[in-house]
Motif scaffolding. Structure first.
Motif, mmCIF file in Angstrom:
data_model
loop_
_atom_site.group_PDB
_atom_site.id
_atom_site.type_symbol
_atom_site.label_atom_id
_atom_site.label_comp_id
_atom_site.label_asym_id
_atom_site.label_seq_id
_atom_site.Cartn_x
_atom_site.Cartn_y
_atom_site.Cartn_z
ATOM 1 N N ASP A 150 0.872 -1.171 0.000
ATOM 2 C CA ASP A 150 0.000 0.000 0.000
ATOM 3 C C ASP A 150 0.909 1.222 0.000
ATOM 4 O OD1 ASP A 150 -1.629 2.152 0.551
ATOM 5 O OD2 ASP A 150 -2.780 1.147 2.111
ATOM 6 N N TYR A 208 -0.428 -1.758 -10.957
ATOM 7 C CA TYR A 208 -0.939 -0.846 -9.937
ATOM 8 C C TYR A 208 -2.456 -0.934 -9.899
ATOM 9 C CZ TYR A 208 3.735 1.175 -9.940
ATOM 10 O OH TYR A 208 5.100 1.346 -9.851
ATOM 11 N N SER A 209 -3.005 -0.938 -8.692
ATOM 12 C CA SER A 209 -4.452 -0.920 -8.495
ATOM 13 C C SER A 209 -4.755 0.063 -7.377
ATOM 14 C CB SER A 209 -4.970 -2.319 -8.146
ATOM 15 O OG SER A 209 -6.363 -2.303 -7.898
ATOM 16 N N ASN A 210 -5.345 1.205 -7.748
ATOM 17 C CA ASN A 210 -5.533 2.293 -6.792
ATOM 18 C C ASN A 210 -4.189 2.628 -6.137
ATOM 19 O OD1 ASN A 210 -8.354 2.447 -7.325
ATOM 20 N ND2 ASN A 210 -8.658 0.657 -6.025
ATOM 21 N N GLN A 211 -4.103 2.560 -4.806
ATOM 22 C CA GLN A 211 -2.837 2.917 -4.148
ATOM 23 C C GLN A 211 -1.889 1.729 -3.994
ATOM 24 O OE1 GLN A 211 -5.716 2.454 -2.444
ATOM 25 N NE2 GLN A 211 -5.393 2.198 -0.231
#
Length: 221
Positions: A150, A208-211
């Motif tokens: 994250d 990458y996925s969101n953050q």
């Protein structure tokens, strides 16, 4: 409560906490019947840790413990988890092992699933100090690589790293939890005292996925 000799299934994620909980249960004299893992039918990989089926098959071979895939969508997640527990109860299972440490909502969810089918929920790591747990995991000889970070909580430089005392110190220096219990990072465990051989795996291209920065894993060609 004495759990020696009791047959168990474990809620297995592929990550370090579930493996440490399984290791402790076996050290206590409990008998593993199967590892159960929820499998995302939309993405064709395990929920949360993103482990593909072929890698899970290799894990099963190395551990010499059957892995049961709970193929489920998000809508039927709890219902299908309970169905698998009920099936395992028919195989003589009395206990389900979970690797949760101290998040009450997780405890409640797991306990409800087990209570619904009459199986004991057991949390071998519950309320222990987080950093001490990850240090124990490393000390007994498990090998885990960080596959998800994250990036709002932990720098991307940790992605792909093998957990070690040095890496844990680096994580803590950034203000993140040593154990990643708040979702700072996820791991895949490929070797250790329960494994008969290191599970071969390779990384695919980073995504990458969101953050989240993710290094998806696959079987090693």
């Amino acid at each position: 409560m004495n759990h020696r000799g009791k047959k168990f299934v474990a809620s297995y994620s592929g990550g370090k906490d579930s493996l440490l909980a399984i290791y402790r249960a076996i050290q206590m004299g409990m008998e593993p019947v199967a590892l159960i893992i929820t499998f995302n039918t939309d993405r064709n990989e395990s929920w949360f840790h993103g482990v593909p089926e072929k890698v899970l098959q290799e894990v099963s071979k190395s551990l010499n413990i059957p892995i049961r895939l709970i193929r489920t969508s998000g809508e039927e997640y709890a219902q299908n988890f309970e169905k698998e527990l009920l099936l395992q109860q028919g195989n003589g299972v009395e206990v389900c092992i979970f690797g949760d440490i101290d998040i009450e909502e997780h405890l409640e969810w797991c306990a409800k699933r087990c209570e619904a089918v009459g199986i004991e929920a057991f949390f071998p790591l519950w309320k222990e100090e987080r950093r001490a747990l990850v240090e124990e995991f490393i000390k007994v000889g498990f090998k885990a690589n960080i596959t998800v970070v994250d990036t709002t909580r932990l720098s991307e430089k940790h992605l792909g790293k093998c957990l070690s005392a040095k890496i844990i110190s680096s994580i803590v220096l950034e203000g993140a939890d040593a154990c990643g219990e708040n979702g700072e990072y996820h791991t895949f465990v490929s070797d250790g005292p329960l494994f008969s051989y290191p599970v071969p795996f390779a990384y695919k291209d980073k995504v990458y996925s969101n953050q989240y920065a993710i290094l998806p894993i696959q079987t090693k060609v």
